[in-house]
Motif scaffolding. Structure first.
Motif, PDB file in Angstrom:
ATOM      1  N   PHE A   7       0.670  -1.464   0.195  1.00 41.28           N
ATOM      2  CA  PHE A   7       0.205   0.128  -0.109  1.00 41.28           C
ATOM      3  C   PHE A   7       0.888   1.808   0.136  1.00 41.28           C
ATOM      4  CE2 PHE A   7      -2.395   2.959   1.982  1.00 41.28           C
ATOM      5  CZ  PHE A   7      -3.830   3.144   0.982  1.00 41.28           C
ATOM      6  N   PRO A   8       0.568   2.201  -0.902  1.00 42.70           N
ATOM      7  CA  PRO A   8       1.615   4.068  -0.847  1.00 42.70           C
ATOM      8  C   PRO A   8       1.443   4.365  -0.127  1.00 42.70           C
ATOM      9  CG  PRO A   8      -0.307   3.456  -2.053  1.00 42.70           C
ATOM     10  CD  PRO A   8      -0.460   2.020  -2.052  1.00 42.70           C
ATOM     11  N   LEU A   9       1.453   3.954   1.453  1.00 38.42           N
ATOM     12  CA  LEU A   9       1.377   4.968   2.426  1.00 38.42           C
ATOM     13  C   LEU A   9       1.545   6.316   2.779  1.00 38.42           C
ATOM     14  CD1 LEU A   9       0.484   4.731   5.310  1.00 38.42           C
ATOM     15  CD2 LEU A   9       2.499   3.957   6.396  1.00 38.42           C
ATOM     16  N   GLY A  10       2.782   6.548   2.059  1.00 40.71           N
ATOM     17  CA  GLY A  10       3.248   8.172   2.052  1.00 40.71           C
ATOM     18  C   GLY A  10       2.272   9.202   1.055  1.00 40.71           C
ATOM     19  N   ARG A  11       1.983   8.223   0.280  1.00 41.37           N
ATOM     20  CA  ARG A  11       0.857   9.016  -1.366  1.00 41.37           C
ATOM     21  C   ARG A  11      -0.458   9.222   0.225  1.00 41.37           C
ATOM     22  NH1 ARG A  11      -1.609   6.103  -5.280  1.00 41.37           N
ATOM     23  NH2 ARG A  11       0.709   5.138  -5.856  1.00 41.37           N
ATOM     24  N   TRP A  12      -0.743   8.036   0.267  1.00 39.42           N
ATOM     25  CA  TRP A  12      -2.211   8.299   1.819  1.00 39.42           C
ATOM     26  C   TRP A  12      -2.153   9.505   2.442  1.00 39.42           C
ATOM     27  CZ3 TRP A  12      -2.816   7.473   6.874  1.00 39.42           C
ATOM     28  CH2 TRP A  12      -4.629   7.156   7.341  1.00 39.42           C
ATOM     29  N   LEU A  13      -0.824   9.157   2.908  1.00 39.86           N
ATOM     30  CA  LEU A  13      -0.283  10.446   4.210  1.00 39.86           C
ATOM     31  C   LEU A  13      -0.577  11.380   4.090  1.00 39.86           C
ATOM     32  CD1 LEU A  13       0.104  10.234   7.846  1.00 39.86           C
ATOM     33  CD2 LEU A  13       2.461  10.393   6.808  1.00 39.86           C
ATOM     34  N   SER A  14       0.580  12.570   2.570  1.00 40.01           N
ATOM     35  CA  SER A  14       0.288  12.915   2.214  1.00 40.01           C
ATOM     36  C   SER A  14      -1.474  13.672   2.168  1.00 40.01           C
ATOM     37  CB  SER A  14       0.719  12.795   0.491  1.00 40.01           C
ATOM     38  OG  SER A  14       1.324  14.720   0.468  1.00 40.01           O
ATOM     39  N   ASP A  15      -1.871  12.583   0.561  1.00 38.72           N
ATOM     40  CA  ASP A  15      -3.308  13.083   1.023  1.00 38.72           C
ATOM     41  C   ASP A  15      -4.451  13.026   2.081  1.00 38.72           C
ATOM     42  OD1 ASP A  15      -3.321  12.687  -1.743  1.00 38.72           O
ATOM     43  OD2 ASP A  15      -4.379  10.777  -1.755  1.00 38.72           O
ATOM     44  N   GLN A  16      -3.762  12.851   3.592  1.00 37.72           N
ATOM     45  CA  GLN A  16      -4.892  12.516   4.239  1.00 37.72           C
ATOM     46  C   GLN A  16      -4.286  14.210   5.378  1.00 37.72           C
ATOM     47  OE1 GLN A  16      -7.107  11.538   5.109  1.00 37.72           O
ATOM     48  NE2 GLN A  16      -6.249  10.064   3.636  1.00 37.72           N
ATOM     49  N   ARG A  17      -2.822  15.185   4.572  1.00 38.80           N
ATOM     50  CA  ARG A  17      -2.082  16.116   5.488  1.00 38.80           C
ATOM     51  C   ARG A  17      -3.111  17.146   4.592  1.00 38.80           C
ATOM     52  NH1 ARG A  17       3.662  14.261   5.541  1.00 38.80           N
ATOM     53  NH2 ARG A  17       4.706  13.735   8.134  1.00 38.80           N
ATOM     54  N   ARG A  18      -2.864  16.952   3.266  1.00 42.02           N
ATOM     55  CA  ARG A  18      -4.191  18.461   2.466  1.00 42.02           C
ATOM     56  C   ARG A  18      -5.886  17.784   3.234  1.00 42.02           C
ATOM     57  NH1 ARG A  18      -1.716  16.465  -1.704  1.00 42.02           N
ATOM     58  NH2 ARG A  18      -2.363  14.643  -2.203  1.00 42.02           N
ATOM     59  N   VAL A  19      -6.238  16.780   3.432  1.00 44.65           N
ATOM     60  CA  VAL A  19      -7.367  17.339   3.928  1.00 44.65           C
ATOM     61  C   VAL A  19      -7.159  18.046   5.010  1.00 44.65           C
ATOM     62  CG1 VAL A  19      -8.729  16.089   5.030  1.00 44.65           C
ATOM     63  CG2 VAL A  19      -8.427  14.988   2.532  1.00 44.65           C
ATOM     64  N   TYR A  20      -6.516  17.341   5.913  1.00 46.03           N
ATOM     65  CA  TYR A  20      -6.215  18.583   7.152  1.00 46.03           C
ATOM     66  C   TYR A  20      -6.271  19.752   7.827  1.00 46.03           C
ATOM     67  CZ  TYR A  20      -4.509  19.226  12.324  1.00 46.03           C
ATOM     68  OH  TYR A  20      -4.002  19.796  13.188  1.00 46.03           O
ATOM     69  N   ARG A  21      -5.162  20.268   6.541  1.00 49.68           N
ATOM     70  CA  ARG A  21      -4.947  21.673   6.126  1.00 49.68           C
ATOM     71  C   ARG A  21      -6.386  22.617   5.392  1.00 49.68           C
ATOM     72  NH1 ARG A  21      -0.272  19.621   4.102  1.00 49.68           N
ATOM     73  NH2 ARG A  21      -0.979  19.446   1.986  1.00 49.68           N
ATOM     74  N   ALA A  22      -7.268  21.822   5.017  1.00 53.89           N
ATOM     75  CA  ALA A  22      -8.262  22.140   4.309  1.00 53.89           C
ATOM     76  C   ALA A  22      -9.407  22.259   5.360  1.00 53.89           C
ATOM     77  CB  ALA A  22      -8.914  21.590   3.023  1.00 53.89           C
ATOM     78  N   GLY A  23      -8.907  21.912   6.583  1.00 56.47           N
ATOM     79  CA  GLY A  23     -10.497  22.059   7.644  1.00 56.47           C
ATOM     80  C   GLY A  23     -11.160  20.822   7.559  1.00 56.47           C
ATOM     81  N   ALA A  24     -10.930  19.512   6.778  1.00 53.73           N
ATOM     82  CA  ALA A  24     -12.102  18.674   6.588  1.00 53.73           C
ATOM     83  C   ALA A  24     -11.717  17.276   7.220  1.00 53.73           C
ATOM     84  CB  ALA A  24     -11.978  18.227   4.708  1.00 53.73           C
ATOM     85  N   MET A  25     -10.703  17.084   8.214  1.00 52.67           N
ATOM     86  CA  MET A  25     -10.393  15.808   8.890  1.00 52.67           C
ATOM     87  C   MET A  25     -11.450  15.745  10.357  1.00 52.67           C
ATOM     88  SD  MET A  25      -8.511  13.628   9.013  1.00 52.67           S
ATOM     89  CE  MET A  25      -7.287  14.233   8.099  1.00 52.67           C
ATOM     90  N   THR A  26     -11.867  14.903   9.706  1.00 53.62           N
ATOM     91  CA  THR A  26     -13.013  14.287  10.903  1.00 53.62           C
ATOM     92  C   THR A  26     -12.725  13.860  12.180  1.00 53.62           C
ATOM     93  OG1 THR A  26     -12.772  11.751   9.988  1.00 53.62           O
ATOM     94  CG2 THR A  26     -14.406  13.683   8.860  1.00 53.62           C
ATOM     95  N   GLY A  27     -11.670  13.484  12.358  1.00 54.42           N
ATOM     96  CA  GLY A  27     -11.579  13.448  13.894  1.00 54.42           C
ATOM     97  C   GLY A  27     -10.860  11.773  14.796  1.00 54.42           C
ATOM     98  N   GLU A  28     -10.806  11.052  12.879  1.00 56.83           N
ATOM     99  CA  GLU A  28     -10.956   9.774  13.682  1.00 56.83           C
ATOM    100  C   GLU A  28      -8.584   9.561  13.517  1.00 56.83           C
ATOM    101  OE1 GLU A  28     -12.260   9.663  10.237  1.00 56.83           O
ATOM    102  OE2 GLU A  28     -13.200  10.458  11.261  1.00 56.83           O
ATOM    103  N   LEU A  29      -8.324  10.170  12.759  1.00 55.56           N
ATOM    104  CA  LEU A  29      -6.664  10.035  12.841  1.00 55.56           C
ATOM    105  C   LEU A  29      -5.780  10.997  13.989  1.00 55.56           C
ATOM    106  CD1 LEU A  29      -6.583  10.208   8.648  1.00 55.56           C
ATOM    107  CD2 LEU A  29      -6.246   8.133  10.515  1.00 55.56           C
ATOM    108  N   GLU A  30      -6.550  12.006  14.317  1.00 56.65           N
ATOM    109  CA  GLU A  30      -6.166  13.228  15.207  1.00 56.65           C
ATOM    110  C   GLU A  30      -4.622  12.232  15.950  1.00 56.65           C
ATOM    111  OE1 GLU A  30      -7.750  16.446  15.070  1.00 56.65           O
ATOM    112  OE2 GLU A  30      -8.414  16.987  13.311  1.00 56.65           O
TER     113      GLU A  30
END
Length: 106
Positions: A7-30
């Motif tokens: 699984f391309p973990l680095g790409r997934w994490l980069s995508d999650q950082r983008r979501v976090y910066r956009a303020g759309a993180m729902t809290g599961e990963l924080e």
């Protein structure tokens, strides 16, 4: 592209950082200890080294080659003193300047 079922973990994490910066993180990963802002994490690491240097020498007027806690604190201090060295975003730069001033007001 996935290779051998990996699984391309680095790409997934980069995508999650983008979501976090956009303020759309729902809290599961924080709560997982993920470094959301690598620039702030690096600043904090170097700030800890600056604190250690100050405790040993009583100043942050470190020569460029100075190290503390295995960090090149002298070079880092040189870099953050340059125009824009504390970050381009004014709020971030002010917070960083205040953190350094809390160690050594001079």
């Amino acid at each position: 592209m996935e290779a051998d079922g990996l699984f391309p973990l680095g790409r997934w994490l980069s995508d999650q950082r983008r979501v976090y910066r956009a303020g759309a993180m729902t809290g599961e990963l924080e709560g997982l200890g993920i470094v959301w802002d690598t620039a702030d994490a690096g600043f904090e690491t170097n700030l800890g080294a600056a604190q250690a240097y100050y405790e040993l020498h009583g100043t942050l007027a470190a020569p460029r080659g100075a190290t503390a806690l295995d960090q090149a604190v002298g070079q880092w201090l040189t870099n953050v003193r340059r125009p824009g060295g504390l970050g381009k975003e004014p709020g971030r730069a002010q917070r960083r300047a205040a953190a350094l001033a809390a160690i050594d007001p001079d």
